[in-house]
Design an enzyme around this catalytic site. Structure first.
Site, mmCIF file in Angstrom:
data_model
loop_
_atom_site.group_PDB
_atom_site.id
_atom_site.type_symbol
_atom_site.label_atom_id
_atom_site.label_comp_id
_atom_site.label_asym_id
_atom_site.label_seq_id
_atom_site.Cartn_x
_atom_site.Cartn_y
_atom_site.Cartn_z
ATOM 1 N N TYR A 13 3.406 -16.685 3.917
ATOM 2 C CA TYR A 13 2.734 -15.360 3.822
ATOM 3 C C TYR A 13 1.741 -15.390 4.278
ATOM 4 C CZ TYR A 13 6.514 -12.103 3.312
ATOM 5 O OH TYR A 13 8.096 -11.630 3.852
ATOM 6 N N LYS A 63 -9.082 -13.217 -10.034
ATOM 7 C CA LYS A 63 -7.725 -12.534 -9.264
ATOM 8 C C LYS A 63 -7.024 -12.101 -9.752
ATOM 9 C CE LYS A 63 -4.715 -12.676 -6.586
ATOM 10 N NZ LYS A 63 -4.500 -11.961 -4.788
ATOM 11 N N CYS A 111 3.139 -10.329 -6.287
ATOM 12 C CA CYS A 111 1.841 -10.481 -7.186
ATOM 13 C C CYS A 111 1.765 -9.559 -8.611
ATOM 14 C CB CYS A 111 0.807 -10.279 -6.238
ATOM 15 S SG CYS A 111 1.049 -11.318 -4.373
ATOM 16 N N ARG A 159 10.954 -9.051 -2.045
ATOM 17 C CA ARG A 159 10.460 -9.554 -2.924
ATOM 18 C C ARG A 159 10.388 -8.991 -3.820
ATOM 19 N NH1 ARG A 159 6.697 -14.483 -1.536
ATOM 20 N NH2 ARG A 159 6.011 -12.962 -0.173
HETATM 21 N N1 SAJ Z 1 2.153 0.632 -6.256
HETATM 22 C C1 SAJ Z 1 2.722 2.132 -6.807
HETATM 23 N N2 SAJ Z 1 1.908 3.106 -6.902
HETATM 24 C C2 SAJ Z 1 0.341 2.565 -6.675
HETATM 25 C C3 SAJ Z 1 0.272 1.787 -5.462
HETATM 26 C C4 SAJ Z 1 1.262 0.927 -5.648
HETATM 27 O O1 SAJ Z 1 4.090 2.700 -7.558
HETATM 28 O O2 SAJ Z 1 -0.061 3.712 -7.071
HETATM 29 C C5 SAJ Z 1 3.482 -0.281 -5.882
HETATM 30 C C6 SAJ Z 1 3.807 -0.448 -4.405
HETATM 31 O O3 SAJ Z 1 5.425 0.505 -4.571
HETATM 32 C C7 SAJ Z 1 4.453 -1.787 -4.706
HETATM 33 C C8 SAJ Z 1 3.760 -2.452 -5.341
HETATM 34 O O4 SAJ Z 1 3.125 -1.229 -6.676
HETATM 35 O O5 SAJ Z 1 6.259 -1.557 -4.846
HETATM 36 C C9 SAJ Z 1 2.552 -3.090 -5.107
HETATM 37 O O6 SAJ Z 1 1.725 -3.086 -3.603
HETATM 38 P P1 SAJ Z 1 1.171 -2.688 -4.007
HETATM 39 O O7 SAJ Z 1 0.119 -2.406 -2.660
HETATM 40 O O8 SAJ Z 1 -0.047 -2.598 -4.761
HETATM 41 O O9 SAJ Z 1 0.153 -4.405 -3.562
HETATM 42 P P2 SAJ Z 1 0.467 -5.855 -2.922
HETATM 43 O O10 SAJ Z 1 1.327 -6.561 -4.167
HETATM 44 O O11 SAJ Z 1 1.059 -5.628 -1.539
HETATM 45 O O12 SAJ Z 1 -0.875 -6.948 -2.892
HETATM 46 C C10 SAJ Z 1 -1.053 -6.515 -3.815
HETATM 47 C C11 SAJ Z 1 -3.241 -6.413 -3.761
HETATM 48 N N3 SAJ Z 1 -3.763 -6.108 -4.762
HETATM 49 C C12 SAJ Z 1 -4.889 -5.056 -4.858
HETATM 50 O O13 SAJ Z 1 -4.291 -4.596 -3.936
HETATM 51 C C13 SAJ Z 1 -5.208 -5.635 -6.285
HETATM 52 C C14 SAJ Z 1 -3.207 -7.499 -2.484
HETATM 53 O O14 SAJ Z 1 -5.110 -7.129 -1.708
HETATM 54 C C15 SAJ Z 1 -3.615 -8.914 -3.031
HETATM 55 O O15 SAJ Z 1 -3.468 -10.062 -1.830
HETATM 56 C C16 SAJ Z 1 -2.111 -9.277 -3.037
HETATM 57 O O16 SAJ Z 1 -1.343 -7.915 -4.124
HETATM 58 C C17 SAJ Z 1 -1.794 -10.224 -3.927
HETATM 59 O O17 SAJ Z 1 -1.254 -11.415 -2.940
HETATM 60 O O18 SAJ Z 1 -1.978 -10.597 -5.260
#
Ligand code: SAJ
Length: 419
Positions: A10, A205, A259, A327
């Protein structure tokens, strides 16, 4: 400079594409032979907007080639490691992919090479990997080779935009290491670039994703409270967020992906003390599928249907909306949590293979629908029509997809204490 990217997943594949399209000669090293073949024929093995066009451009210009042969990455100026660092069953980090990538690099590199780790890693790991290379090659870190931790920070679904415009943290084992890396990343990064020590960039990070995880846990705890006080948590959050210094996150069925569920564990793993808040936040978020299970069973009780007789359709398996990535998906955790208690579980996700072919097929004769992923297409469903296909009409919203509960349904949702 010639670049080798280790691991074409990815992050590795988009990164290899960016450097190739910025003019570098890039060799992508990947042990999965089928993935190598696909990439060399110009087809990406991951779903991401624009990736096919950008990959084709990189392959057709001759700047990018993928390989499984370690001999093809010998003597490169730069090695960029993008392998996964998953958790083991016992929630300790599994660094074997990283270590084997570092060993591959140690065999291939030359004096003067710059080694970059983009993978998310526990604090102190870059320095440890530099020592491992010294053991394997006899080369002195900082003098005979350079090493940097350059954490990726991109959001799946907008990787190519964020690779260019996000700011970037480059943590060197020496200042010269970070300076060299800055020159490299400037070839396509338009955001700010900050140079620091590798242990700082490792912590930064992990803090970013821990910040998000802990904040979501707080929002999820507010959702529990909303059930106690019989109010709608989303109305309350919206009003609280009208305060200039308050920004509450979105509660839901849980926190998935590769993540957020993992990084808080990596952050505290090498530390000597216990960190209660970070650990508790993880527990709260991991427990959310069980709240949804409770809501479902309460609803079944109100229609006098024993769970073991219920046919349940789960809408969405991906860990977040409009993604195909399953995942650590809370939707799957939910399915696992109910599968032994109900008559039948059906899943439908338009992005995920192996689920029902159509929504109608999944709903026909079902007693309850549970929305587990906030795909955009789920927001405009016509529940009146769909309800006619069902045997009983229970609707459970795990993701704030349904604003106004449809007529004729027993409705419950995470944080929807008013129903
Ligand atoms: N989620 C909630 N409530 C929220 C925000 C998200 O329940 O208010 C859930 C989402 O549905 C999902 C999970 O959290 O199941 C994670 O989703 P996400 O959109 O927060 O993040 P990822 O895992 O897709 O990507 C994150 C990002 N990190 C941050 O925003 C701090 C991204 O910038 C990172 O590069 C990525 O992790 C990574 O690779 O570490």
């Amino acid at each position: 400079a010639e670049i080798a990217v280790i691991g074409l997943g990815y992050i590795g594949l988009p990164t290899a594409i960016m450097f190739a399209n910025a003019g570098f000669k890039v060799t992508g090293y990947e042990i999965r032979k089928d993935v190598v073949e696909r990439i060399n024929s110009g087809k990406a093995h991951i779903v991401e907007p624009d990736i096919d066009d950008l990959l084709r451009k990189a392959i057709e210009s001759g700047k990018l080639r993928a390989t499984s042969n370690p001999a093809d990455i010998r003597g490169k100026d730069v090695y960029i490691i993008c392998v996964q660092t998953p958790l083991r069953e016992d929630r300790t980090p599994n660094l074997t992919y990283l270590e084997s990538a570092v060993e591959t690099v140690a065999k291939a590199m030359k004096p003067g090479s710059l080694i970059v780790i983009e993978s998310t890693i526990p604090p102190l790991t870059t320095v440890r990997m530099a020592e491992l290379i010294e053991e394997l090659t006899g080369l002195k870190p900082g003098r005979d080779f350079y090493m940097v931790h350059a954490p990726e920070r991109v959001m799946p679904g907008r990787i190519f935009r964020e690779l260019v415009y996000n700011s970037r943290i480059l943590g060197g084992i020496t200042p010269e290491s970070a300076e060299l890396a800055e020159r490299l990343y400037r070839s396509f990064v338009k955001g700010q670039i900050f140079r620091t020590k590798s242990t700082v960039s490792e912590v930064v990070k992990l803090m970013e994703n821990t910040f998000r995880d802990v904040n979501i846990a707080l929002a999820n705890e507010f959702a529990y409270l909303a059930h106690q006080y019989e109010i709608n948590v989303f109305e309350a959050i919206e009003l609280a967020n009208s305060h200039p210094r308050v920004k509450i996150h979105v509660p839901g069925i849980g926190v998935g992906g590769h993540c957020l569920p993992k990084d808080p564990h990596l952050l505290v793993w090498p530390a000597k003390d216990d960190f209660g808040l970070i650990r508790l936040a993880r527990e709260i978020n991991d427990g959310m599928p069980l709240l949804v299970k409770d809501l479902l069973f309460e609803a079944l009780r109100t229609i006098n249907l024993p769970p073991e007789k219920a046919v349940v359709a789960v809408l969405g398996l991906a860990y977040k909306g409009d993604s195909d990535d399953t995942r650590n998906s809370p939707a799957s955790a939910f399915v696992e949590a109910i599968v032994d208690d109900v008559a039948e579980v059906r899943t439908y996700d338009p992005f995920v293979e192996g689920t029902h072919g159509s929504l109608e097929e999944a709903l026909r004769g079902a007693d309850a629908v549970v929305i587990a992923t906030d795909h955009t297409v789920f927001k405009s469903l016509d529940w009146e029509t769909l309800g006619k296909l069902m045997r009983n009409r229970v609707l459970i919203d795990g993701r704030r997809v349904v604003e106004v509960p449809p007529e004729g349904f027993v409705f419950k949702g995470v944080g929807r204490g008013e129903y």
